[in-house]
Design an enzyme around this catalytic site. Structure first.
Site, PDB file in Angstrom:
ATOM      1  N   ASN A  68      13.150  65.724  44.355  1.00 18.17           N
ATOM      2  CA  ASN A  68      12.982  66.915  43.204  1.00 18.17           C
ATOM      3  C   ASN A  68      14.063  66.432  42.035  1.00 18.17           C
ATOM      4  OD1 ASN A  68      15.378  67.380  44.771  1.00 18.17           O
ATOM      5  ND2 ASN A  68      15.203  69.576  43.782  1.00 18.17           N
ATOM      6  N   GLU A  81       7.695  66.815  46.841  1.00 25.53           N
ATOM      7  CA  GLU A  81       6.338  66.256  47.384  1.00 25.53           C
ATOM      8  C   GLU A  81       5.479  65.798  46.399  1.00 25.53           C
ATOM      9  OE1 GLU A  81       7.803  70.145  49.343  1.00 25.53           O
ATOM     10  OE2 GLU A  81       7.978  69.285  47.400  1.00 25.53           O
ATOM     11  N   CYS A 121       2.704  72.189  44.707  1.00 22.88           N
ATOM     12  CA  CYS A 121       2.672  71.058  45.638  1.00 22.88           C
ATOM     13  C   CYS A 121       1.567  70.934  46.592  1.00 22.88           C
ATOM     14  CB  CYS A 121       4.005  71.167  46.365  1.00 22.88           C
ATOM     15  SG  CYS A 121       5.430  70.393  45.486  1.00 22.88           S
TER      16      CYS A 121
END
Length: 166
Positions: A68, A81, A121
């Site tokens: 992230n 992700e 995501c």
């Protein structure tokens, strides 16, 4: 006078999620989880102090990672992700994802319970499945247990895809 009667009904949606201990996973899956955990070290999370790592194993065996990346303007950041999947799709455009592993930690360490991917995501994961016309597994890591999900459809039922636009 005409009356329209509608029959209300319930729609039940189920998902099967297997729960494992780390030791119960295959060596290949253990290595993917370790790659996702290691990816948390590349996280840029100065605002939340919540580091997330993802590792995608492609059909050819290549593992790509993502973490992230936060921004003071929160909507401008990106989840681990999506970072991993966008990298995989841009660098290996003809290699489907077979398994995606996700791990998260805070200032106390890795979380006991697995964290689920956010809605954005999940939508990107679905598009990746649709792109290659095949599902991929998701492994969500927690120190107490690991969830195995067979397809994004189990995370995102009643999902929106290109077929909805036909």
């Amino acid at each position: 006078m005409i009356y329209n009667f509608y029959l209300m009904k319930d729609l039940t949606i189920t998902a099967v999620i297997k729960v494992f201990q780390f030791e119960e996973l295959t060596a290949t899956d253990q290595n993917l989880i370790i790659a996702a955990k290691d990816a948390t070290n590349k996280s840029y999370a100065p605002y939340s102090n919540f580091a997330v790592g993802a590792a995608a194993r492609l059909k050819n065996g290549t593992i790509v990672i993502g973490s992230n990346q936060e921004n003071a303007a929160y909507p401008s950041g990106l989840c681990a992700e999506r970072t991993a999947l966008f990298y995989a799709n841009s660098e290996y455009p003809h290699q489907p994802v077979e398994t995606l592993a996700v791990a998260a930690r805070n200032q106390k360490g890795f979380l006991n319970e697995p964290i689920p991917p956010c809605g954005a995501c999940r939508q990107v994961m679905l598009e990746t499945e649709n792109r290659f016309n095949q599902p991929f597994r998701i492994l969500l890591y927690g120190t107490d247990e690991i969830y195995e999900i067979k397809s994004v459809q189990d995370l995102l039922p009643l999902s929106f895809s290109k077929t909805n636009m036909d």
